[in-house]
Design a protein around this motif. Structure first.
Motif, PDB file in Angstrom:
ATOM      1  N   LYS A  53      14.801 -22.135 -19.017  1.00 43.99           N
ATOM      2  CA  LYS A  53      13.961 -22.545 -17.893  1.00 43.99           C
ATOM      3  C   LYS A  53      14.601 -23.726 -17.164  1.00 43.99           C
ATOM      4  O   LYS A  53      14.550 -23.829 -15.934  1.00 43.99           O
ATOM      5  N   SER A 157       7.385 -25.057 -17.864  1.00 51.65           N
ATOM      6  CA  SER A 157       6.634 -23.817 -17.623  1.00 51.65           C
ATOM      7  C   SER A 157       5.940 -23.895 -16.275  1.00 51.65           C
ATOM      8  O   SER A 157       4.776 -24.274 -16.185  1.00 51.65           O
ATOM      9  N   THR A 189       6.289 -16.545 -28.839  1.00 51.21           N
ATOM     10  CA  THR A 189       5.354 -17.645 -29.068  1.00 51.21           C
ATOM     11  C   THR A 189       4.880 -18.182 -27.722  1.00 51.21           C
ATOM     12  O   THR A 189       5.659 -18.230 -26.769  1.00 51.21           O
ATOM     13  N   GLY A 191       3.442 -21.590 -26.137  1.00 49.16           N
ATOM     14  CA  GLY A 191       3.160 -23.013 -26.359  1.00 49.16           C
ATOM     15  C   GLY A 191       2.767 -23.691 -25.057  1.00 49.16           C
ATOM     16  O   GLY A 191       1.800 -24.446 -24.989  1.00 49.16           O
ATOM     17  N   THR A 291       7.566 -20.847 -33.905  1.00 45.13           N
ATOM     18  CA  THR A 291       7.983 -19.495 -34.290  1.00 45.13           C
ATOM     19  C   THR A 291       7.381 -19.037 -35.613  1.00 45.13           C
ATOM     20  O   THR A 291       7.122 -17.852 -35.797  1.00 45.13           O
TER      21      THR A 291
HETATM   22  C1  LIG Z   1       8.409 -24.738 -26.442  1.00 43.78           C
HETATM   23  C2  LIG Z   1       8.651 -23.793 -27.541  1.00 43.78           C
HETATM   24  C3  LIG Z   1       7.976 -22.566 -27.600  1.00 43.78           C
HETATM   25  C4  LIG Z   1       6.918 -22.181 -26.612  1.00 43.78           C
HETATM   26  O1  LIG Z   1       7.446 -21.683 -25.422  1.00 43.78           O
HETATM   27  P1  LIG Z   1       6.618 -21.850 -24.062  1.00 43.78           P
HETATM   28  O2  LIG Z   1       7.499 -21.296 -23.033  1.00 43.78           O
HETATM   29  O3  LIG Z   1       6.378 -23.329 -23.926  1.00 43.78           O
HETATM   30  O4  LIG Z   1       5.343 -21.117 -24.222  1.00 43.78           O
HETATM   31  C5  LIG Z   1       8.267 -21.705 -28.623  1.00 43.78           C
HETATM   32  N1  LIG Z   1       9.164 -22.033 -29.584  1.00 43.78           N
HETATM   33  C6  LIG Z   1       9.821 -23.203 -29.567  1.00 43.78           C
HETATM   34  C7  LIG Z   1      10.757 -23.499 -30.670  1.00 43.78           C
HETATM   35  C8  LIG Z   1       9.599 -24.123 -28.541  1.00 43.78           C
HETATM   36  O5  LIG Z   1      10.252 -25.285 -28.539  1.00 43.78           O
END
Ligand SMILES: *Cc1c(COP(=O)(O)O)cnc(C)c1O
Length: 335
Positions: A53, A157, A189, A191, A291
Protein backbone atom coordinates in the motif's frame (compact mmCIF):
# COMPACT_ATOMS: atom_id res chain seq x y z
CA UNK A 1 5.30 -3.35 -13.66
CA UNK A 2 1.98 -5.07 -13.02
CA UNK A 3 -0.87 -3.35 -14.85
CA UNK A 4 -4.26 -2.96 -13.26
CA UNK A 5 -6.73 -3.86 -15.95
CA UNK A 6 -9.75 -1.63 -16.43
CA UNK A 7 -8.07 1.26 -14.68
CA UNK A 8 -7.40 3.57 -17.60
CA UNK A 9 -6.00 6.26 -15.41
CA UNK A 10 -4.76 4.12 -12.59
CA UNK A 11 -2.45 5.64 -10.03
CA UNK A 12 1.28 4.92 -10.26
CA UNK A 13 3.50 3.39 -7.62
CA UNK A 14 7.11 3.29 -6.50
CA UNK A 15 8.94 -0.05 -6.77
CA UNK A 16 10.09 -0.68 -3.21
CA UNK A 17 9.36 -4.34 -2.47
CA UNK A 18 10.01 -7.80 -3.85
CA UNK A 19 7.26 -8.89 -6.24
CA UNK A 20 5.72 -12.27 -7.10
CA UNK A 21 6.11 -13.40 -3.51
CA UNK A 22 6.04 -17.22 -3.34
CA UNK A 23 2.82 -19.23 -3.19
CA UNK A 24 3.29 -22.48 -1.27
CA UNK A 25 1.00 -25.45 -0.74
CA UNK A 26 0.90 -26.74 2.83
CA UNK A 27 1.95 -30.39 3.21
CA UNK A 28 0.02 -31.86 6.10
CA UNK A 29 -3.36 -33.46 5.71
CA UNK A 30 -5.23 -31.16 8.06
CA UNK A 31 -4.18 -28.19 5.90
CA UNK A 32 -4.70 -29.96 2.57
CA UNK A 33 -6.82 -27.33 0.76
CA UNK A 34 -4.61 -24.48 1.90
CA UNK A 35 -2.04 -22.54 -0.07
CA UNK A 36 -0.15 -19.58 1.37
CA UNK A 37 0.98 -16.45 -0.44
CA UNK A 38 4.09 -15.31 1.35
CA UNK A 39 3.56 -11.58 1.67
CA UNK A 40 5.88 -11.83 4.64
CA UNK A 41 8.57 -12.07 1.93
CA UNK A 42 8.18 -8.58 0.46
CA UNK A 43 11.59 -7.62 1.90
CA UNK A 44 13.21 -7.58 5.33
CA UNK A 45 12.88 -4.09 6.84
CA UNK A 46 9.69 -3.49 4.86
CA UNK A 47 8.31 -7.01 5.24
CA UNK A 48 4.59 -7.71 5.28
CA UNK A 49 1.55 -6.25 3.57
CA UNK A 50 1.94 -2.55 4.37
CA UNK A 51 4.66 -1.94 1.81
CA UNK A 52 2.26 -2.87 -1.01
CA UNK A 53 0.00 0.00 0.00
CA UNK A 54 2.92 2.29 0.80
CA UNK A 55 4.25 1.94 -2.76
CA UNK A 56 1.18 3.86 -3.92
CA UNK A 57 0.87 6.23 -0.96
CA UNK A 58 4.54 7.23 -1.08
CA UNK A 59 4.36 7.81 -4.83
CA UNK A 60 1.53 10.25 -4.20
CA UNK A 61 3.59 11.87 -1.42
CA UNK A 62 6.57 12.34 -3.75
CA UNK A 63 4.33 13.69 -6.53
CA UNK A 64 3.04 16.26 -4.05
CA UNK A 65 6.66 17.24 -3.28
CA UNK A 66 6.34 16.11 0.34
CA UNK A 67 9.45 16.17 2.52
CA UNK A 68 8.11 14.06 5.36
CA UNK A 69 5.50 11.46 6.31
CA UNK A 70 3.17 11.47 9.31
CA UNK A 71 1.48 8.18 10.18
CA UNK A 72 0.08 6.26 13.15
CA UNK A 73 -0.41 2.85 14.73
CA UNK A 74 0.09 0.70 17.82
CA UNK A 75 3.35 0.40 19.75
CA UNK A 76 4.24 -2.82 17.90
CA UNK A 77 2.92 -1.52 14.59
CA UNK A 78 4.19 -3.36 11.51
CA UNK A 79 2.90 -0.43 9.49
CA UNK A 80 4.97 2.09 11.49
CA UNK A 81 8.14 0.03 11.06
CA UNK A 82 7.54 -0.53 7.33
CA UNK A 83 6.75 3.16 6.77
CA UNK A 84 9.96 4.29 8.49
CA UNK A 85 12.01 1.81 6.43
CA UNK A 86 10.35 2.70 3.12
CA UNK A 87 10.52 6.45 3.75
CA UNK A 88 14.23 6.20 4.57
CA UNK A 89 14.82 4.40 1.28
CA UNK A 90 13.44 7.40 -0.63
CA UNK A 91 14.92 10.10 1.62
CA UNK A 92 11.86 11.21 3.58
CA UNK A 93 11.67 11.59 7.35
CA UNK A 94 8.81 10.21 9.46
CA UNK A 95 6.87 11.31 12.53
CA UNK A 96 4.92 8.45 14.12
CA UNK A 97 1.88 8.93 16.36
CA UNK A 98 1.58 5.75 18.41
CA UNK A 99 -0.95 4.41 20.89
CA UNK A 100 0.73 3.67 24.22
CA UNK A 101 3.60 4.71 26.44
CA UNK A 102 7.23 5.22 25.54
CA UNK A 103 8.38 2.67 28.11
CA UNK A 104 6.40 -0.05 26.29
CA UNK A 105 8.21 0.63 23.04
CA UNK A 106 10.80 -2.13 23.30
CA UNK A 107 11.60 -5.18 21.19
CA UNK A 108 10.18 -6.32 17.87
CA UNK A 109 8.96 -3.53 15.59
CA UNK A 110 9.59 -0.86 18.27
CA UNK A 111 13.27 -1.76 18.37
CA UNK A 112 13.43 -1.59 14.57
CA UNK A 113 11.68 1.75 14.02
CA UNK A 114 13.86 3.27 16.73
CA UNK A 115 16.96 1.71 15.17
CA UNK A 116 16.11 3.29 11.81
CA UNK A 117 15.49 6.63 13.51
CA UNK A 118 12.16 8.39 13.63
CA UNK A 119 10.31 10.96 15.70
CA UNK A 120 7.58 9.43 17.83
CA UNK A 121 4.71 10.92 19.80
CA UNK A 122 3.10 8.50 22.25
CA UNK A 123 -0.58 9.07 23.04
CA UNK A 124 -2.57 7.35 25.76
CA UNK A 125 -5.59 5.37 24.51
CA UNK A 126 -8.07 8.18 25.15
CA UNK A 127 -5.95 10.82 23.38
CA UNK A 128 -5.24 8.33 20.62
CA UNK A 129 -8.93 8.19 19.77
CA UNK A 130 -8.27 11.66 18.26
CA UNK A 131 -5.12 10.60 16.42
CA UNK A 132 -6.39 11.90 13.09
CA UNK A 133 -6.78 15.45 14.32
CA UNK A 134 -3.47 15.12 16.15
CA UNK A 135 -1.72 14.14 12.90
CA UNK A 136 -3.37 17.09 11.20
CA UNK A 137 -2.05 19.47 13.90
CA UNK A 138 1.43 18.03 13.40
CA UNK A 139 1.15 18.64 9.67
CA UNK A 140 0.18 22.27 10.28
CA UNK A 141 3.11 22.65 12.67
CA UNK A 142 5.65 21.15 10.27
CA UNK A 143 4.34 23.21 7.38
CA UNK A 144 4.84 26.36 9.46
CA UNK A 145 8.50 25.23 9.67
CA UNK A 146 8.81 24.98 5.88
CA UNK A 147 8.29 21.21 5.53
CA UNK A 148 5.66 19.62 3.29
CA UNK A 149 3.98 16.82 5.24
CA UNK A 150 1.95 13.90 3.85
CA UNK A 151 -0.39 12.03 6.20
CA UNK A 152 -0.83 8.29 5.77
CA UNK A 153 -3.84 7.01 7.75
CA UNK A 154 -3.85 3.85 9.88
CA UNK A 155 -2.38 0.93 7.94
CA UNK A 156 -2.32 2.99 4.71
CA UNK A 157 -5.87 1.72 4.24
CA UNK A 158 -7.42 4.41 2.07
CA UNK A 159 -8.35 5.06 -1.55
CA UNK A 160 -4.78 5.19 -2.81
CA UNK A 161 -3.42 2.44 -0.53
CA UNK A 162 -6.08 0.02 -1.77
CA UNK A 163 -4.32 -0.15 -5.13
CA UNK A 164 -1.54 -2.11 -3.41
CA UNK A 165 -3.60 -5.27 -3.02
CA UNK A 166 -5.36 -4.66 -6.32
CA UNK A 167 -1.91 -5.12 -7.85
CA UNK A 168 -1.35 -8.23 -5.70
CA UNK A 169 -4.59 -9.62 -7.12
CA UNK A 170 -3.11 -9.23 -10.63
CA UNK A 171 0.01 -10.97 -9.38
CA UNK A 172 -2.07 -13.89 -8.07
CA UNK A 173 -3.77 -14.26 -11.48
CA UNK A 174 -0.36 -14.34 -13.15
CA UNK A 175 0.99 -16.89 -10.66
CA UNK A 176 -2.07 -19.11 -11.13
CA UNK A 177 -1.23 -19.33 -14.84
CA UNK A 178 2.43 -20.06 -14.14
CA UNK A 179 1.56 -22.71 -11.55
CA UNK A 180 -1.44 -24.13 -13.39
CA UNK A 181 -3.71 -23.89 -10.37
CA UNK A 182 -7.00 -22.14 -9.72
CA UNK A 183 -7.76 -20.59 -6.34
CA UNK A 184 -11.49 -20.48 -5.73
CA UNK A 185 -11.14 -18.50 -2.54
CA UNK A 186 -8.72 -15.96 -1.11
CA UNK A 187 -8.62 -15.38 2.67
CA UNK A 188 -6.92 -12.45 4.37
CA UNK A 189 -6.72 -10.83 7.79
CA UNK A 190 -8.66 -7.61 8.31
CA UNK A 191 -7.00 -5.11 10.65
CA UNK A 192 -7.60 -1.74 9.01
CA UNK A 193 -9.31 -3.11 5.89
CA UNK A 194 -6.96 -2.03 3.08
CA UNK A 195 -5.71 -5.49 2.17
CA UNK A 196 -9.27 -6.76 1.84
CA UNK A 197 -10.47 -3.65 -0.01
CA UNK A 198 -7.53 -3.91 -2.41
CA UNK A 199 -8.19 -7.57 -3.20
CA UNK A 200 -11.83 -6.65 -3.85
CA UNK A 201 -10.76 -3.82 -6.12
CA UNK A 202 -8.44 -6.16 -8.03
CA UNK A 203 -11.18 -8.72 -8.34
CA UNK A 204 -13.66 -6.16 -9.67
CA UNK A 205 -11.19 -4.71 -12.18
CA UNK A 206 -10.42 -8.20 -13.45
CA UNK A 207 -14.09 -9.31 -13.41
CA UNK A 208 -12.98 -12.30 -11.35
CA UNK A 209 -15.35 -14.82 -9.79
CA UNK A 210 -13.10 -15.72 -6.90
CA UNK A 211 -14.61 -15.51 -3.45
CA UNK A 212 -12.69 -13.20 -1.13
CA UNK A 213 -13.05 -13.60 2.63
CA UNK A 214 -11.69 -11.32 5.33
CA UNK A 215 -11.37 -12.33 8.96
CA UNK A 216 -11.39 -9.36 11.32
CA UNK A 217 -9.03 -9.33 14.29
CA UNK A 218 -10.47 -6.22 15.92
CA UNK A 219 -13.87 -4.46 15.99
CA UNK A 220 -16.72 -6.20 14.12
CA UNK A 221 -18.25 -7.05 10.76
CA UNK A 222 -20.49 -3.96 10.46
CA UNK A 223 -17.62 -1.61 11.21
CA UNK A 224 -15.43 -3.17 8.54
CA UNK A 225 -18.09 -3.45 5.86
CA UNK A 226 -18.63 0.30 6.24
CA UNK A 227 -14.91 1.06 6.37
CA UNK A 228 -14.14 -1.06 3.30
CA UNK A 229 -17.06 0.45 1.33
CA UNK A 230 -15.81 3.91 2.23
CA UNK A 231 -12.26 3.02 1.16
CA UNK A 232 -13.50 1.62 -2.15
CA UNK A 233 -15.47 4.81 -2.75
CA UNK A 234 -12.23 6.75 -2.32
CA UNK A 235 -10.47 4.43 -4.77
CA UNK A 236 -13.10 5.19 -7.42
CA UNK A 237 -11.74 8.73 -7.64
CA UNK A 238 -8.57 7.33 -9.21
CA UNK A 239 -10.45 5.42 -11.93
CA UNK A 240 -11.99 6.65 -15.16
CA UNK A 241 -13.66 3.44 -16.38
CA UNK A 242 -17.32 4.06 -15.56
CA UNK A 243 -18.34 0.39 -15.78
CA UNK A 244 -15.58 -0.58 -13.34
CA UNK A 245 -16.82 2.11 -10.96
CA UNK A 246 -20.33 0.63 -11.13
CA UNK A 247 -19.01 -2.86 -10.49
CA UNK A 248 -17.23 -1.59 -7.37
CA UNK A 249 -20.58 -0.46 -5.97
CA UNK A 250 -21.98 -3.95 -6.43
CA UNK A 251 -19.04 -6.01 -5.17
CA UNK A 252 -19.62 -8.50 -2.39
CA UNK A 253 -17.86 -7.92 0.93
CA UNK A 254 -17.48 -11.11 2.99
CA UNK A 255 -16.23 -10.41 6.49
CA UNK A 256 -16.18 -13.39 8.82
CA UNK A 257 -16.52 -12.18 12.39
CA UNK A 258 -15.98 -14.24 15.54
CA UNK A 259 -12.21 -14.64 15.79
CA UNK A 260 -11.19 -11.41 17.57
CA UNK A 261 -10.81 -13.36 20.82
CA UNK A 262 -10.08 -11.17 23.83
CA UNK A 263 -9.51 -8.08 21.67
CA UNK A 264 -6.88 -6.47 19.45
CA UNK A 265 -3.45 -8.00 20.11
CA UNK A 266 -4.78 -10.08 23.04
CA UNK A 267 -3.56 -13.66 22.68
CA UNK A 268 -4.89 -16.64 24.59
CA UNK A 269 -3.27 -20.01 25.06
CA UNK A 270 -5.30 -21.75 22.34
CA UNK A 271 -4.12 -19.20 19.77
CA UNK A 272 -0.46 -19.53 20.71
CA UNK A 273 -0.81 -23.31 20.65
CA UNK A 274 -2.29 -23.13 17.14
CA UNK A 275 0.56 -20.95 15.94
CA UNK A 276 3.02 -23.38 17.50
CA UNK A 277 1.31 -26.37 15.80
CA UNK A 278 1.54 -24.80 12.36
CA UNK A 279 5.15 -23.77 13.00
CA UNK A 280 5.99 -27.32 14.12
CA UNK A 281 4.25 -29.04 11.20
CA UNK A 282 5.06 -26.72 8.34
CA UNK A 283 7.92 -24.46 9.42
CA UNK A 284 5.57 -21.53 8.84
CA UNK A 285 5.38 -18.78 11.45
CA UNK A 286 2.25 -16.69 12.00
CA UNK A 287 1.84 -13.83 14.47
CA UNK A 288 -0.57 -13.58 17.42
CA UNK A 289 -2.05 -10.19 16.44
CA UNK A 290 -3.11 -10.76 12.82
CA UNK A 291 -2.32 -13.86 10.79
CA UNK A 292 -2.58 -16.34 13.67
CA UNK A 293 -6.17 -15.36 14.45
CA UNK A 294 -7.18 -15.25 10.78
CA UNK A 295 -5.62 -18.63 10.05
CA UNK A 296 -7.43 -20.15 13.02
CA UNK A 297 -10.68 -18.64 11.77
CA UNK A 298 -10.07 -19.98 8.27
CA UNK A 299 -9.47 -23.51 9.57
CA UNK A 300 -12.67 -23.25 11.60
CA UNK A 301 -14.62 -22.17 8.49
CA UNK A 302 -13.41 -24.92 6.12
CA UNK A 303 -16.78 -26.68 6.22
CA UNK A 304 -18.80 -23.49 6.63
CA UNK A 305 -18.08 -20.37 4.56
CA UNK A 306 -15.28 -22.18 2.71
CA UNK A 307 -17.25 -25.34 2.01
CA UNK A 308 -16.76 -26.49 -1.57
CA UNK A 309 -13.62 -24.40 -2.11
CA UNK A 310 -10.91 -26.73 -3.33
CA UNK A 311 -7.93 -24.44 -3.36
CA UNK A 312 -7.90 -21.72 -0.73
CA UNK A 313 -5.21 -19.05 -0.85
CA UNK A 314 -4.34 -17.59 2.55
CA UNK A 315 -2.47 -14.29 2.39
CA UNK A 316 0.37 -14.34 4.91
CA UNK A 317 0.49 -10.62 5.57
CA UNK A 318 3.63 -10.74 7.74
CA UNK A 319 4.05 -9.79 11.38
CA UNK A 320 7.18 -11.78 12.24
CA UNK A 321 8.78 -8.98 14.29
CA UNK A 322 5.61 -8.59 16.33
CA UNK A 323 5.84 -12.26 17.41
CA UNK A 324 9.01 -11.55 19.38
CA UNK A 325 6.98 -9.40 21.77
CA UNK A 326 5.08 -12.61 22.77
CA UNK A 327 8.06 -14.84 23.56
CA UNK A 328 7.58 -14.60 27.33
CA UNK A 329 3.92 -15.67 26.97
CA UNK A 330 5.00 -18.86 25.18
CA UNK A 331 7.42 -19.54 28.02
CA UNK A 332 4.90 -18.71 30.78
CA UNK A 333 2.36 -21.11 29.26
CA UNK A 334 4.90 -23.87 28.71
CA UNK A 335 4.49 -23.84 24.91
C1 LIG B 1 -1.69 -4.56 9.22
C2 LIG B 1 -1.61 -6.03 9.16
C3 LIG B 1 -2.71 -6.80 8.75
C4 LIG B 1 -4.04 -6.19 8.43
O1 LIG B 1 -4.10 -5.66 7.14
P1 LIG B 1 -5.09 -4.44 6.84
O2 LIG B 1 -4.83 -4.10 5.45
O3 LIG B 1 -4.70 -3.36 7.82
O4 LIG B 1 -6.47 -4.91 7.10
C5 LIG B 1 -2.56 -8.16 8.67
N1 LIG B 1 -1.40 -8.76 9.01
C6 LIG B 1 -0.33 -8.06 9.42
C7 LIG B 1 0.89 -8.80 9.81
C8 LIG B 1 -0.39 -6.67 9.50
O5 LIG B 1 0.67 -5.98 9.92
Amino acid sequence: MVKIKGAKMKPEKLELCLKNTPIEKLRHDQYRRIWVKREDHTGIEISGNKIRKLEYALKEAIDQKSTMIITCGGIQSNHARATVAAAKKIGLSVHLVLRGEEKEAIGGNAFLYNLMGTKVTFLNPSDFSNHESYMHQLKVFYESQGEKAYIIPMGASNGIGNFGYASVFDEILYQEKMMNVNFDAIVCTVGSGGTYAGLCLGSVLNKSKKKIFGINITSDETYFINKIRHGLDESKKYLTDQTAIERIDNCEINIIDGYVGGGYAVADKALLRNIKDLATHEGLILDPVYTGKAFMGMMDQLDLALKGCENILFIHTGGLFGTFAYESKYIDWGL
